[in-house]
Enzyme design. Structure first.
Site, PDB file in Angstrom:
ATOM      1  N   ASN A  49     -15.532  41.341 -15.690  1.00  0.00           N
ATOM      2  CA  ASN A  49     -14.708  40.177 -15.386  1.00  0.00           C
ATOM      3  C   ASN A  49     -13.943  40.393 -14.086  1.00  0.00           C
ATOM      4  O   ASN A  49     -13.565  41.507 -13.735  1.00  0.00           O
ATOM      5  CB  ASN A  49     -13.791  39.789 -16.555  1.00  0.00           C
ATOM      6  CG  ASN A  49     -12.910  40.876 -17.095  1.00  0.00           C
ATOM      7  OD1 ASN A  49     -13.245  42.055 -17.075  1.00  0.00           O
ATOM      8  ND2 ASN A  49     -11.754  40.489 -17.618  1.00  0.00           N
ATOM      9  N   VAL A  50     -13.757  39.297 -13.372  1.00  0.00           N
ATOM     10  CA  VAL A  50     -13.076  39.296 -12.080  1.00  0.00           C
ATOM     11  C   VAL A  50     -12.080  38.145 -12.108  1.00  0.00           C
ATOM     12  O   VAL A  50     -12.475  36.977 -12.115  1.00  0.00           O
ATOM     13  CB  VAL A  50     -14.073  39.110 -10.910  1.00  0.00           C
ATOM     14  CG1 VAL A  50     -13.342  39.064  -9.577  1.00  0.00           C
ATOM     15  CG2 VAL A  50     -15.124  40.214 -10.923  1.00  0.00           C
ATOM     16  N   GLU A  51     -10.794  38.488 -12.150  1.00  0.00           N
ATOM     17  CA  GLU A  51      -9.755  37.466 -12.239  1.00  0.00           C
ATOM     18  C   GLU A  51      -9.336  36.963 -10.865  1.00  0.00           C
ATOM     19  O   GLU A  51      -9.694  37.532  -9.835  1.00  0.00           O
ATOM     20  CB  GLU A  51      -8.545  38.027 -12.981  1.00  0.00           C
ATOM     21  CG  GLU A  51      -8.855  38.359 -14.418  1.00  0.00           C
ATOM     22  CD  GLU A  51      -7.681  38.927 -15.170  1.00  0.00           C
ATOM     23  OE1 GLU A  51      -7.764  38.963 -16.403  1.00  0.00           O
ATOM     24  OE2 GLU A  51      -6.682  39.357 -14.549  1.00  0.00           O
ATOM     25  N   CYS A  60     -16.042  35.583 -15.912  1.00  0.00           N
ATOM     26  CA  CYS A  60     -16.262  36.442 -17.072  1.00  0.00           C
ATOM     27  C   CYS A  60     -17.312  37.497 -16.738  1.00  0.00           C
ATOM     28  O   CYS A  60     -18.119  37.325 -15.820  1.00  0.00           O
ATOM     29  CB  CYS A  60     -16.772  35.608 -18.247  1.00  0.00           C
ATOM     30  SG  CYS A  60     -15.662  34.317 -18.784  1.00  0.00           S
ATOM     31  N   GLU A  62     -19.875  38.118 -18.445  1.00  0.00           N
ATOM     32  CA  GLU A  62     -21.182  37.513 -18.689  1.00  0.00           C
ATOM     33  C   GLU A  62     -21.661  36.725 -17.478  1.00  0.00           C
ATOM     34  O   GLU A  62     -22.853  36.730 -17.158  1.00  0.00           O
ATOM     35  CB  GLU A  62     -21.123  36.593 -19.924  1.00  0.00           C
ATOM     36  CG  GLU A  62     -20.815  37.311 -21.218  1.00  0.00           C
ATOM     37  CD  GLU A  62     -19.324  37.450 -21.532  1.00  0.00           C
ATOM     38  OE1 GLU A  62     -18.991  37.646 -22.706  1.00  0.00           O
ATOM     39  OE2 GLU A  62     -18.487  37.356 -20.602  1.00  0.00           O
ATOM     40  N   CYS A  93     -17.280  34.414 -25.587  1.00  0.00           N
ATOM     41  CA  CYS A  93     -16.657  33.123 -25.880  1.00  0.00           C
ATOM     42  C   CYS A  93     -17.743  32.041 -25.929  1.00  0.00           C
ATOM     43  O   CYS A  93     -18.907  32.284 -25.595  1.00  0.00           O
ATOM     44  CB  CYS A  93     -15.605  32.786 -24.818  1.00  0.00           C
ATOM     45  SG  CYS A  93     -16.287  32.350 -23.207  1.00  0.00           S
ATOM     46  N   CYS A  96     -19.605  31.416 -22.621  1.00  0.00           N
ATOM     47  CA  CYS A  96     -20.529  32.497 -22.288  1.00  0.00           C
ATOM     48  C   CYS A  96     -21.720  32.535 -23.233  1.00  0.00           C
ATOM     49  O   CYS A  96     -22.818  32.921 -22.836  1.00  0.00           O
ATOM     50  CB  CYS A  96     -19.792  33.826 -22.262  1.00  0.00           C
ATOM     51  SG  CYS A  96     -18.656  33.925 -20.852  1.00  0.00           S
TER      52      CYS A  96
END
Length: 143
Positions: A49-51, A60, A62, A93, A96
């Site tokens: 994940n990369v915010e 996400c 995925e 989720c 995803c």
């Protein structure tokens, strides 16, 4: 019928997911996630994940994994593992799950918190390309 995935393959996917989790960029949630999947041609693709400060545009794990899949030649996902910072299996989720269904199909096997499940079990009655084709065909006939 889903192909049987051996314990050594699952262990390898888990290791790759943990390694990807270690590269996650999570300055806001502090919840790193890593994912790894086996492709039908034998490749393993990973994602983390990369915010982003604008929370809604975070990626996400995925999403990163599917991007790597497409960028590295495509194919179908056959086995998928996703972990949290403790290395525990976590469930994708809903968004995803839809993404994984598109690139793995109903026979994609997932390492879930309660054990291995197929995508069909995780997302029964999924919306897919067949739904789009049906509407396109119906509209084309009406034109």
């Amino acid at each position: 019928m889903a192909k049987t995935i051996g314990a050594a393959t699952w262990a390898g996917l888990h290791r790759e997911a943990v390694a990807a989790m270690g590269r996650a960029y999570v300055p806001y949630s502090r919840y790193p996630v890593g994912a790894a999947a086996l492709v039908d041609d034998g490749r393993v693709v990973t994602g983390c994940n990369v915010e982003n400060a604008a929370y809604g545009v975070a990626l996400c794990a995925e999403c990163g994994l599917v991007s790597e899949l497409v960028n590295s030649g495509g194919g179908r996902l056959v086995a998928f593992a996703c972990v949290n910072a403790h290395g525990d299996a976590i469930s994708p989720c809903g968004r995803c799950r839809q993404l994984l269904m598109e690139h793995g199909g109903p026979d994609l096997q997932l390492a879930m918190p309660g054990g291995t499940m197929t995508m069909q079990e995780v997302l029964p009655g999924a919306f897919g390309t067949g739904d789009l084709d049906q509407v396109r065909d119906d509209i084309q006939e009406d034109m």
